[in-house]
Write an enzyme that holds these catalytic residues in place. Structure first.
Site, PDB file in Angstrom:
ATOM      1  N   LYS A  23      -5.929  -0.001  -9.031  1.00 19.50           N
ATOM      2  CA  LYS A  23      -7.310   0.337  -9.346  1.00 19.50           C
ATOM      3  C   LYS A  23      -7.373   1.122 -10.663  1.00 19.50           C
ATOM      4  CE  LYS A  23      -9.773   1.163  -5.635  1.00 19.50           C
ATOM      5  NZ  LYS A  23     -10.015   2.002  -4.445  1.00 19.50           N
ATOM      6  N   ARG A  93     -10.977   8.235  -5.358  1.00 18.94           N
ATOM      7  CA  ARG A  93     -10.618   6.894  -4.871  1.00 18.94           C
ATOM      8  C   ARG A  93      -9.109   6.714  -4.873  1.00 18.94           C
ATOM      9  NH1 ARG A  93     -13.675   2.895  -8.840  1.00 18.94           N
ATOM     10  NH2 ARG A  93     -13.586   1.522  -7.009  1.00 18.94           N
ATOM     11  N   GLY A 102      -9.115  -1.528   2.409  1.00 17.50           N
ATOM     12  CA  GLY A 102      -9.578  -0.765   3.561  1.00 17.50           C
ATOM     13  C   GLY A 102      -8.570   0.216   4.114  1.00 17.50           C
ATOM     14  N   MET A 104      -7.121   2.867   2.546  1.00 12.92           N
ATOM     15  CA  MET A 104      -7.285   4.233   2.074  1.00 12.92           C
ATOM     16  C   MET A 104      -8.782   4.486   1.938  1.00 12.92           C
ATOM     17  SD  MET A 104      -4.142   5.173   1.132  1.00 12.92           S
ATOM     18  CE  MET A 104      -2.635   4.263   1.074  1.00 12.92           C
ATOM     19  N   ARG A 337      -9.888  -6.661  -9.819  1.00 11.18           N
ATOM     20  CA  ARG A 337      -8.495  -6.954  -9.431  1.00 11.18           C
ATOM     21  C   ARG A 337      -8.383  -8.449  -9.205  1.00 11.18           C
ATOM     22  NH1 ARG A 337      -9.226  -4.108  -3.603  1.00 11.18           N
ATOM     23  NH2 ARG A 337     -10.744  -5.550  -2.778  1.00 11.18           N
ATOM     24  N   HIS A 455     -15.392  -6.264   5.999  1.00 13.38           N
ATOM     25  CA  HIS A 455     -13.992  -5.958   6.271  1.00 13.38           C
ATOM     26  C   HIS A 455     -13.314  -7.111   6.993  1.00 13.38           C
ATOM     27  CE1 HIS A 455     -10.711  -4.312   8.764  1.00 13.38           C
ATOM     28  NE2 HIS A 455     -10.424  -3.675   7.646  1.00 13.38           N
ATOM     29  N   ARG A 617      26.269 -28.142  13.993  1.00 15.36           N
ATOM     30  CA  ARG A 617      27.061 -27.039  14.518  1.00 15.36           C
ATOM     31  C   ARG A 617      27.615 -27.413  15.890  1.00 15.36           C
ATOM     32  NH1 ARG A 617      24.106 -21.469  15.843  1.00 15.36           N
ATOM     33  NH2 ARG A 617      23.287 -22.712  17.553  1.00 15.36           N
ATOM     34  N   GLU A 746      28.944 -15.349  10.436  1.00 18.95           N
ATOM     35  CA  GLU A 746      27.994 -14.602  11.256  1.00 18.95           C
ATOM     36  C   GLU A 746      28.660 -13.429  11.963  1.00 18.95           C
ATOM     37  OE1 GLU A 746      26.346 -17.289  14.156  1.00 18.95           O
ATOM     38  OE2 GLU A 746      28.187 -18.446  14.245  1.00 18.95           O
ATOM     39  N   SER A 765      27.978 -21.293   5.859  1.00 18.61           N
ATOM     40  CA  SER A 765      26.547 -21.187   6.080  1.00 18.61           C
ATOM     41  C   SER A 765      26.318 -19.824   6.723  1.00 18.61           C
ATOM     42  CB  SER A 765      26.084 -22.313   7.002  1.00 18.61           C
ATOM     43  OG  SER A 765      24.720 -22.133   7.288  1.00 18.61           O
ATOM     44  N   GLY A 767      24.891 -17.376   8.919  1.00 16.52           N
ATOM     45  CA  GLY A 767      24.070 -17.311  10.127  1.00 16.52           C
ATOM     46  C   GLY A 767      23.564 -15.889  10.238  1.00 16.52           C
ATOM     47  N   THR A 768      22.473 -15.609   9.507  1.00 10.49           N
ATOM     48  CA  THR A 768      22.080 -14.203   9.360  1.00 10.49           C
ATOM     49  C   THR A 768      21.423 -13.628  10.617  1.00 10.49           C
ATOM     50  OG1 THR A 768      20.153 -15.019   8.170  1.00 10.49           O
ATOM     51  CG2 THR A 768      21.967 -14.128   6.859  1.00 10.49           C
ATOM     52  N   ASN A 769      21.085 -14.473  11.595  1.00 10.45           N
ATOM     53  CA  ASN A 769      20.586 -13.884  12.847  1.00 10.45           C
ATOM     54  C   ASN A 769      21.715 -13.135  13.545  1.00 10.45           C
ATOM     55  OD1 ASN A 769      18.222 -15.181  12.269  1.00 10.45           O
ATOM     56  ND2 ASN A 769      18.535 -16.832  13.723  1.00 10.45           N
ATOM     57  N   ASP A 770      22.812 -13.861  13.807  1.00  9.20           N
ATOM     58  CA  ASP A 770      23.953 -13.207  14.455  1.00  9.20           C
ATOM     59  C   ASP A 770      24.583 -12.163  13.548  1.00  9.20           C
ATOM     60  OD1 ASP A 770      24.674 -13.771  17.174  1.00  9.20           O
ATOM     61  OD2 ASP A 770      24.789 -15.879  16.592  1.00  9.20           O
ATOM     62  N   CYS A 832      21.279 -20.226   7.058  1.00 14.40           N
ATOM     63  CA  CYS A 832      20.553 -20.975   8.079  1.00 14.40           C
ATOM     64  C   CYS A 832      19.884 -20.065   9.104  1.00 14.40           C
ATOM     65  CB  CYS A 832      21.466 -21.981   8.764  1.00 14.40           C
ATOM     66  SG  CYS A 832      22.801 -21.200   9.678  1.00 14.40           S
ATOM     67  N   TYR A 852      21.774 -23.396  -1.202  1.00 15.70           N
ATOM     68  CA  TYR A 852      20.569 -23.837  -0.501  1.00 15.70           C
ATOM     69  C   TYR A 852      20.144 -22.809   0.540  1.00 15.70           C
ATOM     70  CZ  TYR A 852      23.485 -25.144   3.520  1.00 15.70           C
ATOM     71  OH  TYR A 852      24.342 -25.095   4.585  1.00 15.70           O
TER      72      TYR A 852
HETATM   73  P1  ADP Z   1     -11.861   0.460  -1.639  1.00 13.97           P
HETATM   74  O1  ADP Z   1     -10.503   0.427  -2.254  1.00 13.97           O
HETATM   75  O2  ADP Z   1     -11.857   0.648  -0.187  1.00 13.97           O
HETATM   76  O3  ADP Z   1     -12.698  -0.683  -2.123  1.00 13.97           O
HETATM   77  P2  ADP Z   1     -13.154   2.088  -3.616  1.00 13.97           P
HETATM   78  O4  ADP Z   1     -12.462   3.254  -4.181  1.00 13.97           O
HETATM   79  O5  ADP Z   1     -13.173   0.871  -4.442  1.00 13.97           O
HETATM   80  O6  ADP Z   1     -12.554   1.797  -2.192  1.00 13.97           O
HETATM   81  O7  ADP Z   1     -14.612   2.601  -3.336  1.00 13.97           O
HETATM   82  C1  ADP Z   1     -15.418   2.348  -2.251  1.00 13.97           C
HETATM   83  C2  ADP Z   1     -16.833   2.037  -2.730  1.00 13.97           C
HETATM   84  O8  ADP Z   1     -17.381   3.105  -3.479  1.00 13.97           O
HETATM   85  C3  ADP Z   1     -16.896   0.833  -3.608  1.00 13.97           C
HETATM   86  O9  ADP Z   1     -18.029   0.081  -3.264  1.00 13.97           O
HETATM   87  C4  ADP Z   1     -17.016   1.405  -4.983  1.00 13.97           C
HETATM   88  O10 ADP Z   1     -17.654   0.524  -5.855  1.00 13.97           O
HETATM   89  C5  ADP Z   1     -17.834   2.662  -4.737  1.00 13.97           C
HETATM   90  N1  ADP Z   1     -17.551   3.676  -5.750  1.00 13.97           N
HETATM   91  C6  ADP Z   1     -16.346   4.221  -6.021  1.00 13.97           C
HETATM   92  N2  ADP Z   1     -16.435   5.100  -7.045  1.00 13.97           N
HETATM   93  C7  ADP Z   1     -17.711   5.115  -7.449  1.00 13.97           C
HETATM   94  C8  ADP Z   1     -18.409   5.810  -8.479  1.00 13.97           C
HETATM   95  N3  ADP Z   1     -17.800   6.649  -9.304  1.00 13.97           N
HETATM   96  N4  ADP Z   1     -19.726   5.586  -8.591  1.00 13.97           N
HETATM   97  C9  ADP Z   1     -20.347   4.727  -7.759  1.00 13.97           C
HETATM   98  N5  ADP Z   1     -19.754   4.042  -6.768  1.00 13.97           N
HETATM   99  C10 ADP Z   1     -18.436   4.224  -6.603  1.00 13.97           C
HETATM  100 MG    MG Z   2     -12.920  -1.163  -3.987  1.00 18.04          MG
HETATM  101 MG    MG Z   3      25.007 -17.705  15.713  1.00 15.61          MG
END
Ligand code: ADP
Ligand code: MG
Ligand code: MG
Length: 875
Positions: A23, A93, A102, A104, A337, A455, A617, A746, A765, A767-770, A832, A852
């Site tokens: 970000k 942020r 979602g 953080m 992004r 979400h 085998r 293995e 070959s 045999g990474t499980n064993d 394998c 392979y």
């Molecule tokens: P996430 O990674 O969960 O998307 P963000 O940090 O992008 O979290 O922010 C959550 C929301 O808050 C987003 O909709 C973002 O656009 C809004 N937001 C973040 N910073 C600002 C800011 N400085 N002014 C206005 N809106 C913001």
């Molecule tokens: Mg965001």
């Molecule tokens: Mg085996």
């Protein structure tokens, strides 16, 4: 590591993702491109790592540096923290290197307190906006920093709305919101035991710490494990001056993609809400408008935005996912992004970008996440059944695919039932980040609320899981144990089906059929095959699996397990007869019955593989696996075999082992019963001769693999059985058939004596499980019981059976490769185990120089793509 822990947006750029997080790096890049970005600074991921190194404290030096940058931001904006006339308000942020949607939490409007809010109301002449912002801040701060829990505040809002007789948040007046802010603070004081902090600097450090802490919350840890993100990376923190989408009807906020993330179709795609802030669009509380409607709402802003979108897409040469806010008719960019997308969209977008001249085919191959391919190869609804069915509702087609399962109402229940192999559909009002594990174990997700960027929709698309969102007609029962839709009531035992491509929901089971693999997929895979240097084989035990794998592009069989063939009802009798035999002669009679069956199996497999190499085998599991354990079955079998029950029980008892995984299995069976190896060799070689004679255009070279070798002498002993049998048959056949004898590596002892082993083995070959079991000293089947505790305590980050432990097991592989090649420079090397289909393990195989990888048929395309990416990365 430097001692600079804070960067202004104008000091960074997109190449600094590791330090600034995704970000922060992209905010810096947009700033550099001259786009309208509210200014701010980024506290680096190294500061997060340092925070943990200092025992979860921000040390004085970093604190001081942050305060210096607060000062710079104040200067830049002409605003000041806590200043009544011109208060600086910021968002805090999180932003890790890899986007973790979602995971953080963000805090908006930080810097507010009673006085600031009162003056803000006056100055903006918009008290409603001032108190809306204030109450949001208290709410987010309480939730994120003090973990008070969202629900308390939501309840207060609901009560307020009810007492005012209104439905929407936007219908609450300034006074309502002011009162709400007071109630929120009281709630905070009650839960936390102290007053809500009014000092902006205290608020800021509280928020920064909370972001650092959230790096280690259970949801984040789980997400990292699912996505191979190391815990050591840490998250950056962005402090950014606020812009407001909630000042009134000329303001708003939205999210948009430069192309459709579900289908890949080109053209702007997105949603926005007027008079709203931050997460309102994705939270699904109000239903947003589509981005096209912005054209009517404010054509100038729309045009400016569309221009920025196309510049960003060209700049990054990839589909962008962007957040924006309009404050009083002025546009601000808040995030960009590379957008998450469905597998189908990923292939289309990659090909389109090549055709538009924006990227090379190499980049197209590199930009697709191999794990996503899975979704493409998975089933769709049977068209006839789908046509015959009538939908009982239609929501938004949030994530494509077909899903059929029983209803589940909570994420915990879905996770528990899903883990037990029960197909479930998670049905929720809306999903939250807490639901991630349950979503992961569901066939599909259905929500009553939320748009295409909710979400549920975003996470489901990322997982390749089918999702239908925003089906508002669903009415949940008060106890949360059933729902009603189209007059029908559904509870936990009822089936429903979701069509994630149309949004249709069906109140019944609908059969699914395998997916059809379209043109974009084919193009990318063709490119991938050009760049790849490792071959991709498959693990297949039947002609049907072998054919499936060929369709997916397998170039041979890396592991054909012969024991699976013995479990067929008509064969198990013969194998049991062999096991209870008391003499070699008796055993040979039984084996003679098995011979034609095995030969037939191998003929089918050679036919299916059309001359590509096939590694077979020799029998591997302990013999007792073929005998019954249930007393009724024992009685029946004794009668069948014409022996007494006691006699059979004695045989079973004599085969009992304390630790079958390390017991009488693998090449040990051939050391004790050479006639088993001789019969299997005969079947392999005779089948090869027959198919070779029928198809002179192919060159059949069977590869006979001796399992579980730890000592070169045991390999030499079994190899001698193989070669003496094979050579005699070939001499009689009248054709010159070539064959190879090799071993599975293995057992750790084989890996560290690989120079000796290679004297006898023409191929290895892994045999990474064993090998993983034997190296860690715990079995795959029992590890589930304690691995969770290991994840919790941060001892392991991944399941070593899913992702190759490159440090330990990998070191053995590397050692064996080096030693084996010393002895036999042209030794053929492959893998394998399950890891042969895991992209990060494939990268390791490329690095150590395997020829392979071999994996299950459905993973072959994943392996082809991952192998191409590994080759490109290691060019
Ligand atoms: P996430 O990674 O969960 O998307 P963000 O940090 O992008 O979290 O922010 C959550 C929301 O808050 C987003 O909709 C973002 O656009 C809004 N937001 C973040 N910073 C600002 C800011 N400085 N002014 C206005 N809106 C913001
Ligand atoms: Mg965001
Ligand atoms: Mg085996």
């Amino acid at each position: 590591m430097t001692d600079k822990y804070v960067y202004e947006f104008s000091e960074g750029d997109a190449s600094m993702k590791n330090l600034l997080g995704g970000k922060g790096a992209n905010l810096a890049e947009m700033t550099g491109l001259g786009m309208p970005v509210p200014q701010g600074f980024t506290i680096t991921t190294e500061a997060c790592t340092q925070y943990y190194a200092d025992g979860e404290q921000i040390n004085d030096a970093i604190k001081a540096e942050i305060l210096t940058y607060v000062g710079k931001l104040e200067e830049m904006t002409g605003k000041k923290f806590g200043d009544l006339d011109n208060p600086l308000l910021v968002s805090v942020r999180s932003g890790a290197r890899a986007s973790m949607p979602g995971m953080m939490d963000t805090i908006l409007n930080l810097g507010m307190n009673d006085e600031v809010a009162a003056r803000f109301a006056e100055k903006t002449n918009n008290p409603r906006f001032a108190y809306d912002s204030y109450r949001r801040f208290i709410q987010m701060y309480s939730d994120v920093v003090m973990e008070v829990g969202k629900s308390y505040f939501e309840k207060l809002i609901d009560e307020m709305k009810e007492s005012r007789g209104v439905k929407l948040d936007t219908e609450l007046t300034a006074d309502d919101l002011k009162e709400l802010a007071e109630k929120f603070k009281a709630q905070y004081a009650e839960k936390v035991g102290s007053d809500f902090p009014s000092d902006p600097v205290e608020q800021l450090f509280g928020a920064i710490k909370a972001v650092f802490r959230s790096w280690d919350n259970p949801r984040a840890v789980y997400y990292r494990r699912m996505n191979d993100i190391p815990g050591s990376w840490g998250t950056a923190v962005n402090v950014q001056s606020m812009v407001f989408g909630n000042t009134g009807d000329t303001s708003g906020t939205g999210v948009a993609f430069s192309r459709n993330p579900a289908t890949g179709e080109s053209g702007l795609f997105g949603e926005f809400l007027m008079n709203a802030q931050g997460e309102d669009v994705v939270a699904g509380i109000r239903t947003p408008e589509t981005i096209d409607q912005l054209k009517d709402e404010n054509p100038a802003v729309y045009a400016q935005f569309a221009d920025i979108v196309s510049r960003l897409e060209n700049h990054y040469a990839d589909m962008q996912d962007m957040e924006f806010t309009i404050e009083d008719g002025k546009l601000f960019m808040l995030q960009t992004r590379n957008g998450k997308r469905t597998a189908a969209a990923a292939f289309k977008i990659a090909c389109d970008l090549v055709d538009e001249g924006k990227i090379t085919p190499e980049k197209a191959v590199a930009m697709i996440d191999p794990k996503q391919i899975d979704a493409l190869l998975h089933p769709q609804f049977d068209t006839a059944e789908l046509k015959a069915a009538t939908p009982i509702g239609k929501g938004l087609p949030a994530s494509p695919g077909a899903a059929c399962g029983k209803v589940s109402f909570t994420a915990e229940d879905a996770a528990a039932r899903g883990r037990n192999g029960e197909p479930v559909i998670l049905v929720r009002l809306e999903t939250t980040p807490e639901d991630i594990e349950g979503m992961h174990h569901s066939q599909g997700i259905l929500t009553a609320r939320g748009g295409m960027t909710s979400h549920a929709a975003v996470v489901a698309r990322g997982m390749g899981t089918c999702c239908v969102s925003g089906l508002g007609d669903i009415a949940f029962a008060a106890d949360g144990k059933s729902f009603t839709l189209a007059g029908q009531t559904f509870s936990e035992s009822d089936w429903i089906s979701l069509d994630g491509s149309t949004g249709n929901v069906y109140g019944q089971q609908i059969a699914t059929v395998p997916a059809e693999i379209g043109g974009y997929f084919g193009r990318i895979m063709e490119w991938a095959d050009q760049y790849r240097t490792m071959k991709v084989r498959t693990n297949a035990d039947t002609p049907a699996d072998a054919r499936q794998a060929r369709e997916f592009g397998a170039e041979g069989i890396g592991l054909c397990r012969t024991e699976h063939m013995f479990f067929e009802p008509d064969r198990i009798a013969a194998i049991r007869e062999m096991i209870v035999s008391k003499t070699v002669e008796q055993r040979e009679v039984a084996l003679a019955k098995l011979l034609p069956m095995q030969r037939g199996d191998f003929e089918g497999i050679y036919e299916a593989m059309e001359g590509y190499p096939v590694t077979v085998r020799l029998l591997d599991p302990p013999l007792h696996e073929f005998l019954p354990t249930d007393s009724d079955d024992i009685v029946a079998l004794a009668a069948d075999m014409n022996i007494s029950v006691d006699e059979l029980k004695n045989v079973i008892a004599s085969l009992h082992e304390f630790n079958p995984m390390m017991g009488h299995r693998g090449c040990r069976l051939d050391v004790t019963y050479p006639e088993i190896g001789a019969m299997q060799t005969r079947a392999i070689i005779e089948a090869a001769i027959n198919v070779q004679k029928a198809h002179p255009e192919w060159t059949i070279v069977p590869e006979i693999m001796i399992p579980l070798v730890g000592e070169v002498k045991e390999l030499a002993f079994v190899k001698n059985i193989v070669t003496s049998t094979a050579d005699a048959i070939i001499a009689d056949s009248g054709i010159a058939l070539e064959y190879k004898v090799g071993t599975m590596i293995e057992i750790p002892r084989a890996a560290i004596t690989a120079d000796e082993i290679a004297k006898e083995a023409e191929f290895f070959s892994f045999g990474t499980n064993d090998l993983t079991q034997m190296t860690f000293g715990f079995s795959r089947d029992d590890a589930g019981k304690f691995l969770d505790a290991y994840y919790d305590k941060k001892i392991y980050e991944n399941d070593p059976f899913a992702r190759l432990d490159t440090e330990g097991v990998g070191k053995l592989v590397k050692t064996a490769v080096e030693l084996g090649t010393q002895t036999r420079p042209d030794i053929k090397l492959g893998i394998c185990g399950e890891h042969g289909g895991d992209p990060s393990s494939i990268e390791f195989c490329q690095k150590v120089g395997l020829n392979y990888v071999s994996c299950s048929p459905f993973r072959v395309p994943i392996a082809r793509l991952a192998a191409a990416q590994s080759a490109l990365n290691n060019k």
